[in-house]
Design a protein around this motif. Structure first.
Motif, mmCIF file in Angstrom:
data_model
loop_
_atom_site.group_PDB
_atom_site.id
_atom_site.type_symbol
_atom_site.label_atom_id
_atom_site.label_comp_id
_atom_site.label_asym_id
_atom_site.label_seq_id
_atom_site.Cartn_x
_atom_site.Cartn_y
_atom_site.Cartn_z
ATOM 1 N N ALA A 120 0.829 -1.210 0.000
ATOM 2 C CA ALA A 120 0.000 0.000 0.000
ATOM 3 C C ALA A 120 0.864 1.261 0.000
ATOM 4 O O ALA A 120 0.582 2.223 -0.729
ATOM 5 N N MET A 121 1.930 1.261 0.811
ATOM 6 C CA MET A 121 2.809 2.435 0.852
ATOM 7 C C MET A 121 3.536 2.639 -0.471
ATOM 8 O O MET A 121 3.686 3.772 -0.923
ATOM 9 N N ILE A 122 3.979 1.555 -1.093
ATOM 10 C CA ILE A 122 4.629 1.674 -2.402
ATOM 11 C C ILE A 122 3.641 2.254 -3.412
ATOM 12 O O ILE A 122 3.993 3.142 -4.200
ATOM 13 N N PHE A 123 2.414 1.778 -3.374
ATOM 14 C CA PHE A 123 1.379 2.286 -4.280
ATOM 15 C C PHE A 123 1.148 3.782 -4.053
ATOM 16 O O PHE A 123 1.088 4.567 -5.002
ATOM 17 N N LEU A 124 1.049 4.198 -2.797
ATOM 18 C CA LEU A 124 0.829 5.616 -2.483
ATOM 19 C C LEU A 124 2.006 6.486 -2.920
ATOM 20 O O LEU A 124 1.810 7.584 -3.440
ATOM 21 N N ILE A 125 3.206 6.007 -2.706
ATOM 22 C CA ILE A 125 4.388 6.769 -3.109
ATOM 23 C C ILE A 125 4.449 6.900 -4.629
ATOM 24 O O ILE A 125 4.780 7.956 -5.157
ATOM 25 N N ASN A 126 4.111 5.825 -5.329
ATOM 26 C CA ASN A 126 4.142 5.866 -6.797
ATOM 27 C C ASN A 126 3.052 6.756 -7.377
ATOM 28 O O ASN A 126 3.182 7.229 -8.492
ATOM 29 N N LYS A 127 1.975 6.979 -6.626
ATOM 30 C CA LYS A 127 0.886 7.836 -7.088
ATOM 31 C C LYS A 127 1.251 9.313 -7.082
ATOM 32 O O LYS A 127 0.690 10.099 -7.846
ATOM 33 N N LYS A 128 2.178 9.680 -6.220
ATOM 34 C CA LYS A 128 2.572 11.084 -6.105
ATOM 35 C C LYS A 128 3.209 11.551 -7.403
ATOM 36 O O LYS A 128 4.043 10.864 -7.985
ATOM 37 N N ILE A 129 2.826 12.733 -7.836
ATOM 38 C CA ILE A 129 3.357 13.289 -9.073
ATOM 39 C C ILE A 129 4.758 13.844 -8.847
ATOM 40 O O ILE A 129 5.661 13.617 -9.621
ATOM 41 N N HIS A 130 4.933 14.586 -7.756
ATOM 42 C CA HIS A 130 6.230 15.202 -7.460
ATOM 43 C C HIS A 130 7.214 14.116 -7.022
ATOM 44 O O HIS A 130 6.999 13.437 -6.028
ATOM 45 N N LYS A 131 8.271 13.938 -7.766
ATOM 46 C CA LYS A 131 9.297 12.952 -7.442
ATOM 47 C C LYS A 131 10.461 13.669 -6.760
ATOM 48 O O LYS A 131 10.883 14.724 -7.194
ATOM 49 N N SER A 132 10.956 13.081 -5.695
ATOM 50 C CA SER A 132 12.103 13.643 -4.994
ATOM 51 C C SER A 132 13.075 12.510 -4.679
ATOM 52 O O SER A 132 12.713 11.334 -4.725
ATOM 53 N N GLN A 133 14.302 12.877 -4.350
ATOM 54 C CA GLN A 133 15.291 11.871 -3.990
ATOM 55 C C GLN A 133 14.849 11.096 -2.751
ATOM 56 O O GLN A 133 15.022 9.886 -2.694
ATOM 57 N N LEU A 134 14.311 11.803 -1.781
ATOM 58 C CA LEU A 134 13.883 11.147 -0.551
ATOM 59 C C LEU A 134 12.783 10.133 -0.838
ATOM 60 O O LEU A 134 12.803 9.014 -0.322
#
Length: 191
Positions: free
Chosen positions: A21-35
């Motif tokens: 679920a967390m991987i899915f939520l992170i991948n949904k974010k448009i803004h990509k950052s190094q962190l």
């Protein structure tokens, strides 16, 4: 024969689902950052560990497969996660890091650890005696090297997070303290 409590299996399944679920939520974010990228790698490596353990529990007895073959999967996450934790601390404390070839040196021990594990039957440098029961396991010298390296990477990564927390205040400081505590608790239990 592998015997595991129902509570352990349920916790492992719930952890796996939470990681997905967390991987899915992170991948949904448009803004990509190094962190976000390095945190995604932490989650992917944890997912590899969880899936390997679930496969070991579910299949090794039923299909009569040696449990160590599933540890070959688990150790992919186990060997590379400490480096990922270190990189998380570096990225979190420096906001933007320009990665160069020197960072690739961090992966030498994990790669050699995996190669040593995969060829262990020939030299017994990783496990002298393998067992799913930790009390019956006898580790070899390269397992010790991997363990020391792994904990060193984790602790240095945690120090970066702690230094950043002390240095700064506000929202990001609370984040780093939560990440620090979230990493420190399982590491302490594991040690």
């Amino acid at each position: 024969m592998i015997t595991v409590s129902t509570t352990t299996i349920v916790a492992l399944v719930l952890s796996t689902l939470a990681i997905i679920a967390m991987i899915f939520l992170i991948n949904k974010k448009i803004h990509k950052s190094q962190l976000r990228t390095v945190f995604r790698w932490n989650l992917i490596l944890l997912l590899i560990c969880c899936i390997g353990l679930l496969l070991q529990i579910a299949l090794s007895n039923k299909l009569n497969i040696k449990p160590i073959y599933f540890d070959y999967i688990v150790y992919i996450g186990t060997c590379f996660l400490p480096v990922s934790v270190l990189l998380t601390g570096i990225v979190f404390s420096n906001t933007r890091v320009k990665f160069n070839d020197n960072y690739l040196l961090l992966f030498i021990i994990p790669i050699f650890s995996l190669l040593t594990l995969y060829t262990n039957d020939f030299h017994h440098m990783f496990f002298k005696e393998y067992s799913v029961n930790i009390s019956e396991m006898v580790t070899g010298p390269f397992h010790t090297i991997n363990t020391i390296y792994s904990y060193t990477c984790i602790f240095i990564g945690l120090i970066f997070l702690l230094k950043y927390s002390i240095k700064n205040s506000g929202f990001f400081s609370k984040q780093s303290i939560l990440i620090f505590l979230g990493m420190l608790i399982p590491v302490t239990v594991n040690v």
